[in-house]
Motif scaffolding. Sequence first.
Motif, short mmCIF file in Angstrom:
data_model
loop_
_atom_site.label_atom_id
_atom_site.label_comp_id
_atom_site.label_asym_id
_atom_site.label_seq_id
_atom_site.Cartn_x
_atom_site.Cartn_y
_atom_site.Cartn_z
N ARG A 153 1.06 -1.00 0.14
CA ARG A 153 0.20 0.11 0.11
C ARG A 153 1.16 1.29 -0.01
O ARG A 153 1.74 1.49 0.86
N TRP A 200 -5.49 -8.69 6.02
CA TRP A 200 -4.30 -7.72 5.68
C TRP A 200 -4.96 -6.56 4.82
O TRP A 200 -4.66 -5.38 4.94
N HIS A 201 -5.58 -7.06 3.79
CA HIS A 201 -6.11 -6.30 3.04
C HIS A 201 -6.98 -5.16 3.68
O HIS A 201 -6.89 -3.83 3.40
N LEU A 238 -5.03 -2.74 6.11
CA LEU A 238 -4.51 -1.81 5.33
C LEU A 238 -5.49 -0.76 4.73
O LEU A 238 -5.08 0.54 4.80
N GLU A 270 -4.91 3.19 5.85
CA GLU A 270 -4.81 4.21 4.59
C GLU A 270 -6.06 5.15 5.07
O GLU A 270 -5.77 6.51 4.80
#
Length: 178
Positions: free
Chosen positions: A24, A142-143, A146, A150
């Motif tokens: 990312r 994790w996606h 993140l 963000e």
Amino acid sequence: MTALATMLADHGELTGPDTLRIARLLPGPIERVWAYLTESALRRQWLAAGEMVLEPGTGFELVWRNDELNETPGQRPEGFPAEHRMRGQVTAVDAPRRLDITWGTASAVRFTLAAQGDQVLLTILHQRLPDRASLLNVSAGWHRHLDMLEARATGRPAPDFWSGWQRLKADYATRLPE
């Protein structure tokens, strides 16, 4: 779209049968992103709380409370507790560029940070995932975590955690080989 932007627009990818890589691009400076990885008060805003001494060989405990990551977390899936705890150990530190940790007793995670102008490329490499169920949970996890980082780093509202996680898990089930 640059090659880097194209890579980052994609989901995490398998770099081996038991290894997930996800990246990312975040607002810098690198020390700020490092703080989000290493300081419990900041890390709990997007992932999990837990004090961590940044010296190889030291143990730590991460405490997840995903229902608390945003105002409307969505419906927690059946079988997932409100709180999850995991022990780990710091295995390598090169502040503020790299942090390696064990992930429970089975796997390991490497966080790598690289300055990209006024942004920072955060890459997570999660190795030795024991089975497909773990791979799908970790990929979606994790996606979505993140996504939370963000949002925190850019000052945007954090998205609904659980509905996004469930959508991503189904998506990864179709993207990742059996």
